[in-house]
Design an enzyme around this catalytic site. Structure first.
Site, PDB file in Angstrom:
ATOM      1  N   CYS A 121      43.984  63.150  64.669  1.00  0.00           N
ATOM      2  CA  CYS A 121      43.246  62.542  64.013  1.00  0.00           C
ATOM      3  C   CYS A 121      43.084  62.027  62.471  1.00  0.00           C
ATOM      4  CB  CYS A 121      42.620  64.434  63.192  1.00  0.00           C
ATOM      5  SG  CYS A 121      42.143  65.680  64.489  1.00  0.00           S
ATOM      6  N   ILE A 171      62.518  53.463  78.607  1.00  0.00           N
ATOM      7  CA  ILE A 171      61.606  53.819  77.593  1.00  0.00           C
ATOM      8  C   ILE A 171      62.001  54.739  77.242  1.00  0.00           C
ATOM      9  CG2 ILE A 171      59.855  55.632  78.318  1.00  0.00           C
ATOM     10  CD1 ILE A 171      59.106  54.106  81.205  1.00  0.00           C
ATOM     11  N   HIS A 230      49.209  65.903  66.135  1.00  0.00           N
ATOM     12  CA  HIS A 230      48.017  66.393  64.840  1.00  0.00           C
ATOM     13  C   HIS A 230      48.278  65.634  63.879  1.00  0.00           C
ATOM     14  CE1 HIS A 230      45.931  69.601  66.669  1.00  0.00           C
ATOM     15  NE2 HIS A 230      47.322  69.832  67.311  1.00  0.00           N
ATOM     16  N   SER A 285      38.935  66.333  71.924  1.00  0.00           N
ATOM     17  CA  SER A 285      40.431  66.966  73.375  1.00  0.00           C
ATOM     18  C   SER A 285      38.782  66.402  74.413  1.00  0.00           C
ATOM     19  CB  SER A 285      40.116  68.260  73.508  1.00  0.00           C
ATOM     20  OG  SER A 285      39.610  69.446  72.914  1.00  0.00           O
ATOM     21  N   GLU A 343      62.115  61.530  83.092  1.00  0.00           N
ATOM     22  CA  GLU A 343      62.872  61.577  82.570  1.00  0.00           C
ATOM     23  C   GLU A 343      62.726  61.863  81.318  1.00  0.00           C
ATOM     24  OE1 GLU A 343      66.150  58.272  84.525  1.00  0.00           O
ATOM     25  OE2 GLU A 343      65.932  58.516  82.286  1.00  0.00           O
ATOM     26  N   ASP A 397      63.308  53.683  83.516  1.00  0.00           N
ATOM     27  CA  ASP A 397      63.194  54.786  82.834  1.00  0.00           C
ATOM     28  C   ASP A 397      64.167  54.211  81.640  1.00  0.00           C
ATOM     29  OD1 ASP A 397      62.478  57.265  85.352  1.00  0.00           O
ATOM     30  OD2 ASP A 397      62.069  57.054  83.322  1.00  0.00           O
ATOM     31  N   ASP A 405      63.730  62.095  77.069  1.00  0.00           N
ATOM     32  CA  ASP A 405      65.163  61.897  76.287  1.00  0.00           C
ATOM     33  C   ASP A 405      65.167  62.888  75.440  1.00  0.00           C
ATOM     34  OD1 ASP A 405      63.501  58.522  77.293  1.00  0.00           O
ATOM     35  OD2 ASP A 405      65.290  59.470  78.517  1.00  0.00           O
ATOM     36  N   SER A 419      40.107  63.437  65.651  1.00  0.00           N
ATOM     37  CA  SER A 419      40.215  62.723  67.658  1.00  0.00           C
ATOM     38  C   SER A 419      39.318  64.018  68.423  1.00  0.00           C
ATOM     39  CB  SER A 419      41.301  62.668  67.627  1.00  0.00           C
ATOM     40  OG  SER A 419      41.084  61.322  67.453  1.00  0.00           O
TER      41      SER A 419
END
Lengths: 618, 368
Positions: free
Chosen positions: B182, B58, B140, B210, B94, B55, B96, B208
């Site tokens: 997309c 990241i 998006h 779903s 976690e 973590d 951030d 793209s």
């Protein structure tokens, strides 16, 4: 030189305008009517689609199980209603509390201006009962409303039962982000008006009500339920509200989407959708549906309990269960699931419904016509008035052809009489309008003393009497003209110019707010405004003017409306229905603030009287 | 001799060039109906943690309004699969940057390191020139831009410039950029910094899509590209030798409906030699030796042998940040003449006054 500033071109343009005025007006009129009729033709309409992103598709799982128990509750409600002889307030309060809602009541009373046939008394008193289901984790900032009316007799018991059943089911779910208010209102629209006024702390109609003890945040959407039988064959959606206002089209789209998902037969205006749009009967079916919507919108009265929500910018619709003779029947559990699905989707809303259209006409539940497509029909009719006004202006400003200078001078002195000379007919017409608006209610007691009629009939017949008395005016008011300009050709032209422009502005403003009312008035008033002059044959034109006056338009509309609903009436019944429509219009105005009656009495009728004046100009 | 072999092996030891791994995972959407973007990001987060990146390495940017949303019928969970097998929210996420902190400005500051001194360590990307960074964006998007939380956008030019800033400040060794929106391919069109490999879920002009609706929750749970990428990543374990060419093949058009794209022209190494765990995992290479090694000479880079007669790729080098030699061997600058200081002027005025006071004014004409 520009087109309008070059004198030669201007003269040519003006001469073309005056020469071709009548043909262009006729063409425009028929074009407007044809455009309107063409709106129902399916290739010219658009398919409905969900515009709101947050509502998405019908992607929920409906699990409402308790339809039968809801019907049993409805029967209990009916029994208690009969025992108490009105609204069983205590039973409702206890029942809602048992289901875990926060229950409150509101009592209201209203003095009617005159007792109508339904109430038969001057004072209406009642109680509204509502329970609030608080969202388990959300702050109390937004709410949804589900309402069912408490009607006398055997109607709408199942609606209240289903409402209570849904309340119990919704109470057990944890995914509500808005409070849900379950409302049972008494006396239909009067109770609903009292509740809405109490909720929003406004007092626009002079009703007295007790303040609401419990509130739920700003209401995002509302549905009103009318269900009078245990099984139904179709669900009807009612959209038209007060003053012809319509809810956002997304609400109708949501209803239609769920109807398709669950497989319930859904109608609008009571008419089922047909697929054969290219045949004559299919097209006439769509035209009938659209005309029904236009007539309902033009009447300006709310056609369901939802109609009063729209004024507060709350999108609302009424769902009516219809039991006609069909093979496939739907039970209460399925209706409950449909409502559950709709409420789950409305729960997902983040803002009020605003993505889709607010002004539209629906020739069927899956197709719509938006304002951009239907307004040109009205525009073509309004253009006729403007062309006529231009023509009159040109006639007023061209000096008459003369041979000698002396004669020309005298003529030019009396040339434009000025606007003040036509003040007299204007003032008198508007005073008549004020009399039509105010006198019927004020003098109902004296009318009842002198004639053997009920109060309602007294009011309506007084209105009709004043309306007819106005027809006698032109013969009597000539004596009162100041600056006697009677007799000049220009006098009536000035009056007609003012009247035509007045009518154009009036119809334009009306069409913006309530397109149907504006269009129907335009259909009848524009031709008479265009052709009336003192020189047309008097008797025939007088007859035509009376036929095209607002009162007769209303009479024909009543008969036409009954035809469209496939319940044609005889002349007697039609006349009685007409009287009741007038009384309902007057009552709606004082109870809910409907604007149709004041518009007709104070503005349209005086305008028509001006044209009547022009016809009898001496 | 053994020392020479070990020296050569030691050169190969650092062939991949990186010593630590970082991940920046960004979900740019908020609101309940964008549930799937949060599920996408959290699923990638889970995979990356499973393969070893901790973590502290990241940076997770999420709107984080799904698990505790009032509309969630399963509160405190975010599911990525319809049968609700895996709660990707779990109890050790976690985040951030959460809520309204996910903005374009914060994202670019994280990448370039220009953060105010008060920013806590968990919100910083503390990478160096030996870090391999995985950057994953979802939300998006459109042709050339990505929408951040319904109020602002980041364009592909800004992103390319941010990466160039990172390159010049030596903040990465190699960068893997994955975007699932997309028209995602438009976001990597403008990159010009070296050592970047990019993948996108759809080409310009395509959407793209779903993947799975869940009727109980009432939303779509995941996007297709990330779903199939995760299926692919499930088979990766820290010791696997799968390379990038397999990642490029994930989610063909038949499954994804959109055409995924990738860009490798800025990348030095051949994608076939790049391991998935070079970016998605944090793999420490360990080599056991029994002998002591005297590392006095600097490690020589292995010569790149041109394969199949390809041209030698241009070797990039860092621009010198502080040109010391130029400063030392510089000629001194000519200073401009300035009129004397006020103090000197005052002193001379005083001396003149005293002189004339003593000797009288009539001596003035001798001076002037």
């Amino acid at each position: 030189m520009g087109l309008l500033s070059d004198p030669n071109r201007r003269r040519a343009l003006i001469s073309m305008l005056t020469r071709l005025n009548a043909p262009i007006c006729v063409v425009c009129y028929f074009a407007g009517v044809a455009w309107f009729m063409g709106l129902a033709f399916e290739p010219f309409t658009l398919r409905t689609y969900m515009s709101e992103n947050a509502m998405g598709s019908t992607m929920v799982e409906e699990r409402f199980p308790a339809g039968e128990r809801a019907l049993a509750t409805g029967r209990e409600f009916a029994a208690h209603k009969k025992k108490v002889g009105g609204m069983p307030v205590d039973w409702l309060v206890k029942n809602m509390q048992d289901r875990g809602l926060e229950v409150f009541t509101q009592s209201f009373s209203r003095t009617l201006p005159f007792p109508d046939e339904n109430k038969e008394r001057y004072i209406v008193k009642g109680t509204n009962v509502y329970g609030i289901l608080r969202a388990p984790r959300a702050p109390r900032t937004e709410a949804l409303v589900l309402s069912a009316p408490c009607s006398p007799g055997d109607s709408n018991n199942q609606a209240v039962g289903l409402l209570l059943g849904l309340a119990q089911y919704f109470r057990n779910q944890i995914y509500w982000a808005k409070d849900i208010i379950f409302l049972v209102n008494e006396h239909d629209l009067i109770g609903m008006q009292a509740w809405l006024e109490g909720y929003h702390h406004t007092n626009t109609t002079g009703m007295s009500w007790s303040p609401l003890q419990g509130r739920g945040g700003s209401i995002q959407a509302a549905l009103s339920l009318e269900l009078s039988s245990d099984v139904i064959t179709s669900l009807d959606l009612v959209l038209e509200g007060l003053n012809g206002q319509l809810p956002n089209l997304d609400l109708a789209n949501l209803f239609y989407a769920f109807c398709q998902k669950i497989g319930v037969l859904c109608t609008i205006q009571g008419k089922l959708q047909r697929n054969d749009w290219d045949s004559v009967s299919g097209y006439s079916h769509a035209v009938q549906t659209m005309m029904l919507m236009v007539m309902k919108q033009a009447s300006g009265r709310p056609w369901g309990d939802h109609g009063l929500f729209l004024r507060y910018h709350i999108e609302a619709a009424t769902i009516k269960g219809v039991n006609s003779f069909r093979q496939y029947k739907t039970d209460a559990t399925t209706i409950g699931r449909l409502l559950e699905g709709m409420y789950r989707k409305l729960n997902n809303l983040l803002e009020r419904l605003h993505q889709s259209y607010f002004f539209y006409l629906m020739p069927s539940l899956s197709h719509f016509v938006s304002i951009g497509y239907y307004m040109p029909a009205f525009g073509l009719l309004a253009v006729i008035l403007l062309l006529r006004a231009l023509d009159l202006w040109v006639q007023l400003n061209t000096p008459p052809s003369t041979t000698e200078d002396g004669v020309a001078d005298i003529d030019q002195v009396r040339h434009t009489p000025g606007v003040l000379s036509v003040l007299t007919p204007l003032v008198i017409s508007h005073l008549t309008g004020v009399a039509l608006y105010a006198l019927p209610i004020r003098f109902q007691e004296t009318a009842v003393e002198h004639f053997p009629v009920s109060e309602t009939e007294a009011v309506v017949l007084t209105a009709i009497a004043i309306y007819t008395a106005g027809l006698a005016l032109p013969h009597n008011t000539h004596r009162y003209y100041i600056m006697c300009v009677c007799g000049t050709e220009q006098g009536w032209r000035v009056l007609k110019l003012i009247a035509v422009l007045y009518l154009a502005v009036l119809l334009g403003c009306t069409a913006l707010i309530n397109f149907s009312l504006g269009f129907i008035l335009a259909l009848t008033l524009v031709p008479l405004a265009a052709f009336v002059t003192p020189h047309v044959p008097k008797v025939l034109s007088a007859f035509i003017l009376v036929i095209l006056s607002p009162a007769c338009t209303l009479l024909f509309s009543v008969f036409f409306f009954q035809e469209l609903q496939e319940m044609p009436v005889s002349f007697q019944d039609g006349w009685l229905l007409y009287l009741s429509v007038i009384s309902q219009g007057i009552l709606d105005h004082s109870l809910y603030g409907s604007l149709v009656y004041p518009l007709i009495a104070l503005l349209v009728y005086p305008c028509w009287l001006l044209f009547w004046n022009i016809l009898f100009w001496k | 001799c053994a020392l020479h072999v070990i020296c050569c092996n030691a050169g190969q030891f650092f062939s991949s060039g990186h010593t630590n791994n970082w991940a920046v995972l960004v979900c740019t959407s908020r609101f309940w109906f964008n549930y799937r973007h949060v599920a996408n990001t959290l699923s990638v987060y889970r995979s990356v943690k499973r393969l070893g990146i901790p973590d502290s390495h990241i940076v997770l940017m999420l709107a984080d309004d799904m698990a505790c949303n009032h509309r969630n019928p399963k509160p405190a969970t975010v599911f990525s699969h319809k049968n609700m097998e895996l709660n990707v929210y779990g109890d050790d996420v976690e985040v951030d940057y959460r809520g309204y902190e996910v903005t374009v400005e914060n994202f670019l500051r994280v990448l370039t390191g220009r953060l105010p001194p008060s920013t806590p360590r968990s919100k910083r990307l503390l990478s160096d020139d030996r870090s391999n960074i995985l950057i994953y964006l979802t939300g998006h998007g459109g042709n050339g831009f990505l929408k951040f939380q319904d109020s602002e956008e980041i364009s592909n030019v800004e992103l390319a410039d941010a990466f160039e800033q990172m390159w010049q400040k030596r903040r990465y060794n190699e960068l893997l950029f994955i975007i699932d929106t997309c028209q995602g391919a438009s976001m990597y069109e403008r990159f010009y910094s070296p050592n970047i490999m990019a993948l996108a879920s759809s080409q310009v002009g395509e959407d793209s899509l779903s993947h799975q609706p869940d009727l109980a929750i009432g939303v779509h749970l995941m996007d297709r590209y990330t779903f199939y990428m995760l299926e692919f990543l499930e088979d990766i374990h820290p010791a696997s030798k799968t390379n990038m060419n397999d990642l490029f093949k994930v989610c063909p058009k038949s499954q994804c409906v959109s055409t995924p794209g990738h860009r490798t022209d800025l990348f030095l190494r051949d994608p076939g030699s790049v391991l998935i765990t070079d970016f998605f995992g944090s793999v420490r290479k360990v080599e056991l030796t029994m002998d002591a090694i005297n590392l006095t000479d600097p490690i020589k880079q292995m010569e790149e042998n041109p394969v199949n007669g390809e041209e030698q790729k241009e070797v990039y080098s860092y621009a010198d940040q502080l040109p010391v030699s130029e400063i030392i061997h510089q000629k001194p600058k000519q200073k401009d003449w300035h009129p004397p200081d006020g103090f000197i002027l005052g002193l001379w005025t005083l001396i003149l006054l005293v002189f004339f006071k003593t000797y009288g004014i009539k001596h003035l004409k001798h001076i002037f």
